[in-house]
Design an enzyme around this catalytic site. Sequence first.
Site, PDB file in Angstrom:
ATOM      1  N   THR A 190       0.824  -1.228   0.000  1.00  0.00           N
ATOM      2  CA  THR A 190       0.000   0.000   0.000  1.00  0.00           C
ATOM      3  C   THR A 190       0.852   1.269   0.000  1.00  0.00           C
ATOM      4  O   THR A 190       0.427   2.300  -0.526  1.00  0.00           O
ATOM      5  CB  THR A 190      -0.987   0.030   1.190  1.00  0.00           C
ATOM      6  OG1 THR A 190      -0.250   0.101   2.416  1.00  0.00           O
ATOM      7  CG2 THR A 190      -1.884  -1.186   1.184  1.00  0.00           C
ATOM      8  N   LEU A 240      -2.606   5.116  -0.720  1.00  0.00           N
ATOM      9  CA  LEU A 240      -4.001   4.691  -0.836  1.00  0.00           C
ATOM     10  C   LEU A 240      -4.140   3.282  -0.248  1.00  0.00           C
ATOM     11  O   LEU A 240      -4.399   2.315  -0.962  1.00  0.00           O
ATOM     12  CB  LEU A 240      -4.422   4.735  -2.309  1.00  0.00           C
ATOM     13  CG  LEU A 240      -4.458   6.153  -2.899  1.00  0.00           C
ATOM     14  CD1 LEU A 240      -4.214   6.115  -4.393  1.00  0.00           C
ATOM     15  CD2 LEU A 240      -5.783   6.831  -2.591  1.00  0.00           C
ATOM     16  N   HIS A 241      -3.964   3.198   1.092  1.00  0.00           N
ATOM     17  CA  HIS A 241      -3.944   1.884   1.740  1.00  0.00           C
ATOM     18  C   HIS A 241      -5.259   1.113   1.526  1.00  0.00           C
ATOM     19  O   HIS A 241      -5.267   0.011   0.972  1.00  0.00           O
ATOM     20  CB  HIS A 241      -3.708   2.042   3.245  1.00  0.00           C
ATOM     21  CG  HIS A 241      -2.493   2.816   3.604  1.00  0.00           C
ATOM     22  ND1 HIS A 241      -1.221   2.312   3.459  1.00  0.00           N
ATOM     23  CD2 HIS A 241      -2.336   4.068   4.116  1.00  0.00           C
ATOM     24  CE1 HIS A 241      -0.337   3.205   3.881  1.00  0.00           C
ATOM     25  NE2 HIS A 241      -0.993   4.287   4.283  1.00  0.00           N
ATOM     26  N   ASP A 242      -6.350   1.685   2.023  1.00  0.00           N
ATOM     27  CA  ASP A 242      -7.614   0.936   2.069  1.00  0.00           C
ATOM     28  C   ASP A 242      -8.223   0.651   0.697  1.00  0.00           C
ATOM     29  O   ASP A 242      -8.726  -0.453   0.467  1.00  0.00           O
ATOM     30  CB  ASP A 242      -8.621   1.657   2.971  1.00  0.00           C
ATOM     31  CG  ASP A 242      -8.182   1.637   4.430  1.00  0.00           C
ATOM     32  OD1 ASP A 242      -7.389   0.754   4.801  1.00  0.00           O
ATOM     33  OD2 ASP A 242      -8.639   2.497   5.196  1.00  0.00           O
TER      34      ASP A 242
END
Length: 311
Positions: A190, A240-242
């Site tokens: 991520t 933009l992890h999630d």
Amino acid sequence: MRTRIALDTDVAMGAPGSDIDDGFAIALAAADPDIQLELITTVAGNTDVRSASALALNLLQRLDRAVPVVQGAAGPLMDPWRACATTVADTGPGPAPGRAAVAIADLVLDNPGQITLVAIGPLTNIATAMLLEPRVAAAAQRIVIMGGYFFGHQNDVRVPGEFNVWADPEAARIVLGSGADLSFVGLDVTYRVRMSQEQAASLARSQGAFGAYAGRCALGWIDILRERYPHSKEHGSFALHDPLAVAAVTRPQLLQWQDAHVEVALDGVARGITIADTLGTRGAPAANCRIASGVDAPAFLDHLMTTISAC
Ligand SMILES: [Ca+2]
């Protein structure tokens, strides 16, 4: 056939100065034509759980989507004082009646083998659902989790692990030991998917009302990160992890995967760190999940920007 998902989130997009990537994940789940978003549950993490519920409802209104939002755990299983306290003003209608863990268990058990759980906050609700109804683990089609850091570690002694696992390591251990079909999208991948200032500005100019709003939030978040981490080498962008975990549901080919046996440290300075055994040597414990080890960042960004700018 569309993938039926329940999304468990500690969304903070909309609260001043708060992390925004859950908001992008909710929008991607709502707008991806290959996903049928059936339930959103909230959990304490990036913000307190009441704020997360209010913010999720607010985002759904902006997205013009009706999805039940059910509130969940107000803090982690073992040390609830870690819960954040960024309460935003509640506006509009409250969340649907009930509690997240029950709603997750009911949805999964009423539709065995059909529901994918996507967890983008601490794993408190998912673990609680499994404690209430151990059959949830086998009845869920699979569980995709934004969590863990498997090939590196954080250089922060206060939060040595990835936040979602660190925030409730006992919950992560319960989920890892459940026998469910688990896919972890961790910081190894991520951190590599980043929205630049230019992309955020372009999103802010998009036709869609939500896309324009999300672009403005992204520009604000980039400014906050610049102030908060003045020594970071990543100025002018954010991870933009999630949303990468949501993308992994319908586009797993965006990522490279490998099987691993993962355990979570619960004690001492390493509390919250994930340790991944990827060698599979003789006598080692069997794999209990798969972890993402590589990502096609440009292809993911293209998918995200195209989808969100139309929202
Ligand atoms: Ca999150």
